[in-house]
Design a protein around this motif. Structure first.
Motif, PDB file in Angstrom:
ATOM      1  N   TYR A   2       4.523  -8.233   0.429  1.00  0.00           N
ATOM      2  CA  TYR A   2       3.383  -7.640  -0.292  1.00  0.00           C
ATOM      3  C   TYR A   2       4.262  -6.873  -1.283  1.00  0.00           C
ATOM      4  N   ARG A   3       4.369  -7.449  -2.713  1.00  0.00           N
ATOM      5  CA  ARG A   3       5.148  -6.812  -3.829  1.00  0.00           C
ATOM      6  C   ARG A   3       4.321  -6.159  -4.874  1.00  0.00           C
ATOM      7  N   THR A   4       3.117  -6.520  -4.896  1.00  0.00           N
ATOM      8  CA  THR A   4       1.989  -5.862  -5.817  1.00  0.00           C
ATOM      9  C   THR A   4       0.670  -5.564  -5.079  1.00  0.00           C
ATOM     10  N   SER A  18      -7.925   5.945  -1.586  1.00  0.00           N
ATOM     11  CA  SER A  18      -7.415   4.614  -1.834  1.00  0.00           C
ATOM     12  C   SER A  18      -6.162   4.760  -2.068  1.00  0.00           C
ATOM     13  N   LEU A  19      -5.569   5.449  -2.974  1.00  0.00           N
ATOM     14  CA  LEU A  19      -4.119   5.656  -3.020  1.00  0.00           C
ATOM     15  C   LEU A  19      -3.508   6.075  -1.704  1.00  0.00           C
ATOM     16  N   LYS A  20      -3.959   6.894  -1.152  1.00  0.00           N
ATOM     17  CA  LYS A  20      -3.126   7.145   0.238  1.00  0.00           C
ATOM     18  C   LYS A  20      -3.102   6.290   1.094  1.00  0.00           C
ATOM     19  N   ALA A  21      -4.145   5.227   1.130  1.00  0.00           N
ATOM     20  CA  ALA A  21      -4.068   4.102   1.914  1.00  0.00           C
ATOM     21  C   ALA A  21      -3.093   3.204   1.481  1.00  0.00           C
ATOM     22  N   ALA A  22      -2.825   3.020   0.157  1.00  0.00           N
ATOM     23  CA  ALA A  22      -1.717   2.032  -0.291  1.00  0.00           C
ATOM     24  C   ALA A  22      -0.300   2.658   0.040  1.00  0.00           C
ATOM     25  N   LEU A  23      -0.326   3.723   0.011  1.00  0.00           N
ATOM     26  CA  LEU A  23       1.241   4.473  -0.051  1.00  0.00           C
ATOM     27  C   LEU A  23       1.952   4.108   1.067  1.00  0.00           C
ATOM     28  N   PRO A  24       1.725   3.988   2.196  1.00  0.00           N
ATOM     29  CA  PRO A  24       2.810   3.433   3.307  1.00  0.00           C
ATOM     30  C   PRO A  24       3.197   2.168   3.133  1.00  0.00           C
ATOM     31  N   ILE A  25       2.097   1.343   2.614  1.00  0.00           N
ATOM     32  CA  ILE A  25       2.403  -0.203   2.429  1.00  0.00           C
ATOM     33  C   ILE A  25       3.321  -0.352   1.331  1.00  0.00           C
ATOM     34  N   ALA A  26       3.196   0.587   0.349  1.00  0.00           N
ATOM     35  CA  ALA A  26       4.024   0.398  -0.953  1.00  0.00           C
ATOM     36  C   ALA A  26       5.326   0.836  -0.561  1.00  0.00           C
ATOM     37  N   ARG A  27       5.471   2.144   0.422  1.00  0.00           N
ATOM     38  CA  ARG A  27       7.018   2.348   0.548  1.00  0.00           C
ATOM     39  C   ARG A  27       7.662   1.454   1.380  1.00  0.00           C
ATOM     40  N   THR A  28       6.641   0.803   2.368  1.00  0.00           N
ATOM     41  CA  THR A  28       7.496  -0.203   3.297  1.00  0.00           C
ATOM     42  C   THR A  28       7.818  -1.205   2.599  1.00  0.00           C
ATOM     43  N   PHE A  29       7.217  -1.804   1.610  1.00  0.00           N
ATOM     44  CA  PHE A  29       7.487  -3.081   1.184  1.00  0.00           C
ATOM     45  C   PHE A  29       8.112  -3.017  -0.142  1.00  0.00           C
ATOM     46  N   HIS A  30       8.438  -1.602  -0.725  1.00  0.00           N
ATOM     47  CA  HIS A  30       9.055  -1.452  -2.124  1.00  0.00           C
ATOM     48  C   HIS A  30       7.982  -2.081  -3.091  1.00  0.00           C
ATOM     49  N   ARG A  95      13.726  -2.501  -7.863  1.00  0.00           N
ATOM     50  CA  ARG A  95      13.915  -1.164  -7.712  1.00  0.00           C
ATOM     51  C   ARG A  95      13.821  -1.157  -6.253  1.00  0.00           C
ATOM     52  N   PRO A  96      14.461  -0.254  -5.416  1.00  0.00           N
ATOM     53  CA  PRO A  96      14.641  -0.014  -4.090  1.00  0.00           C
ATOM     54  C   PRO A  96      13.251   0.759  -3.447  1.00  0.00           C
ATOM     55  N   HIS A  97      12.704   1.066  -4.162  1.00  0.00           N
ATOM     56  CA  HIS A  97      11.419   2.069  -3.686  1.00  0.00           C
ATOM     57  C   HIS A  97      10.157   1.544  -4.410  1.00  0.00           C
ATOM     58  N   ALA A  98       8.719   2.282  -4.202  1.00  0.00           N
ATOM     59  CA  ALA A  98       7.525   1.979  -4.845  1.00  0.00           C
ATOM     60  C   ALA A  98       7.589   2.472  -6.128  1.00  0.00           C
ATOM     61  N   SER A  99       6.732   1.789  -6.985  1.00  0.00           N
ATOM     62  CA  SER A  99       6.385   2.081  -8.238  1.00  0.00           C
ATOM     63  C   SER A  99       4.976   2.021  -8.536  1.00  0.00           C
ATOM     64  N   ALA A 100       4.234   2.629  -9.658  1.00  0.00           N
ATOM     65  CA  ALA A 100       2.857   2.467  -9.912  1.00  0.00           C
ATOM     66  C   ALA A 100       2.784   2.248 -11.239  1.00  0.00           C
ATOM     67  N   ALA A 101       1.470   1.763 -11.688  1.00  0.00           N
ATOM     68  CA  ALA A 101       1.251   1.777 -13.208  1.00  0.00           C
ATOM     69  C   ALA A 101      -0.244   1.920 -13.179  1.00  0.00           C
ATOM     70  N   TRP A 102      -0.764   2.612 -14.490  1.00  0.00           N
ATOM     71  CA  TRP A 102      -2.428   2.989 -14.518  1.00  0.00           C
ATOM     72  C   TRP A 102      -2.741   1.949 -15.637  1.00  0.00           C
ATOM     73  N   VAL A 103      -3.986   1.296 -15.349  1.00  0.00           N
ATOM     74  CA  VAL A 103      -4.500   0.330 -16.252  1.00  0.00           C
ATOM     75  C   VAL A 103      -6.056   0.773 -16.651  1.00  0.00           C
ATOM     76  N   GLU A 104      -6.320   1.159 -17.843  1.00  0.00           N
ATOM     77  CA  GLU A 104      -7.970   1.394 -18.272  1.00  0.00           C
ATOM     78  C   GLU A 104      -8.187  -0.056 -18.965  1.00  0.00           C
ATOM     79  N   ALA A 105      -9.255  -0.545 -18.450  1.00  0.00           N
ATOM     80  CA  ALA A 105      -9.844  -1.502 -19.036  1.00  0.00           C
ATOM     81  C   ALA A 105     -11.315  -1.563 -19.444  1.00  0.00           C
ATOM     82  N   ARG A 106     -12.013  -2.211 -20.357  1.00  0.00           N
ATOM     83  CA  ARG A 106     -13.350  -2.434 -20.479  1.00  0.00           C
ATOM     84  C   ARG A 106     -14.069  -3.740 -20.128  1.00  0.00           C
TER      85      ARG A 106
END
Length: 284
Positions: A2-4, A18-30, A95-106
């Motif tokens: 899982y990369r994205t 929802s972000l808290k649920a994603a956090l350990p997955i993001a950290r485990t799989f960078h 990158r050897p760790h998790a990252s994140a981006a914010w998207v606003e759509a219409r």
């Protein structure tokens, strides 16, 4: 791998869980978290009410924009608190760790979210993501329309890695797809349990056969079978078996019956979405 991870931002009550649920997955799989909020168009009001409509529409649009900005602040605060790098949505870096981006759509939330989720490896939602009082409608849309695995997590407990997945196995195409899409969790698992409830159809592979296949991949898998309950729901039987196995993640195929049938008469998928005590990974 899982990369994205795709995390829809629907409201201020459900977004942080929802972000808290994603956090350990993001950290485990960078992995990279894409958090997205969709601003929907204000509903059109009859022309005869135009004098009132212009002001009403303006106030509704302001409220929708305020919500999006509040969700953006929640995102930035969360990333700051958890030391997650915030990058641009189209930025790609090793990158050897998790990252994140914010998207606003219409647009229409379900359409835009389902489309964007197809670019991710995993969709992550808390059970509070859809509304303050959980409604399975948005979550069902993500499962049925994205083609991606969807992780639905209760607020407590969240997912921990490595985990002990329990696979609800009925030999169906949907169950096989769920197993394939859960492989990153399975290969990082302490152990895995393959659970079947009731008899499987003629010619379908058994729980033990799936366990053997997983052991060939180095996964410590065992098979458990349960009789189909004469009273009570299959969901209850699954929950009981998960607890007895010490499982902390349920993996299952969604909508093995036609979705319209599940919607009308209910079904295991909907029961699990609403009531499971552990995180659930669903695939259709």
């Amino acid at each position: 791998m899982y990369r994205t991870l795709f995390v829809p931002a629907l409201n201020d009550r459900g977004f942080r869980p929802s972000l808290k649920a994603a956090l350990p997955i993001a950290r485990t799989f960078h992995a990279h978290i894409i958090a997205m909020h969709v601003i929907e168009p204000v509903a059109t009001i009859q022309p005869s009410e135009m004098a009132m409509t212009a002001d009403l529409i303006a106030r509704q649009e302001d409220a929708l924009q305020d919500l999006s900005e509040e969700l953006g602040r929640i995102f930035l605060d969360f990333c700051g608190d958890e030391n997650i790098d915030v990058i641009e949505p189209d930025e790609v870096r090793e990158r050897p760790h998790a990252s994140a981006a914010w998207v606003e759509a219409r647009g229409i939330t379900e359409e835009r979210a389902a489309g964007h989720a197809r670019l991710a490896d995993l969709v992550v939602l808390s059970r509070r993501a859809g509304s303050a009082a959980f409604s399975a409608g948005f979550e069902e849309t993500m499962v049925a329309r994205t083609g991606r695995p969807v992780l639905i997590a209760p607020e407590q407990p969240g997912i921990t890695l490595p985990c002990h997945p329990v696979i609800a196995w009925n030999g169906s195409r949907e169950a096989a797809r769920a197993v394939a899409l859960a492989e990153p969790f399975l290969t990082h698992a302490k152990e895995a349990t393959v659970l079947s409830v009731g008899p499987l159809g003629a010619g379908l592979p058994s729980a033990e056969e799936l366990a053997v296949s997983l052991r060939r991949k180095g996964i410590k898998a065992t098979a458990v079978t349960r009789e189909k309950p004469h009273s009570g729901s299959i969901r209850t039987a699954i929950d009981t078996a998960v607890a007895e196995a010490g499982g902390d993640l349920l993996v299952m195929g969604a909508y093995s019956h036609a979705r319209w049938r599940e919607t009308i008469v209910g079904g295991v998928t909907r029961d699990i979405l609403r009531e499971s005590d552990v995180p659930v990974l669903l695939a259709h």
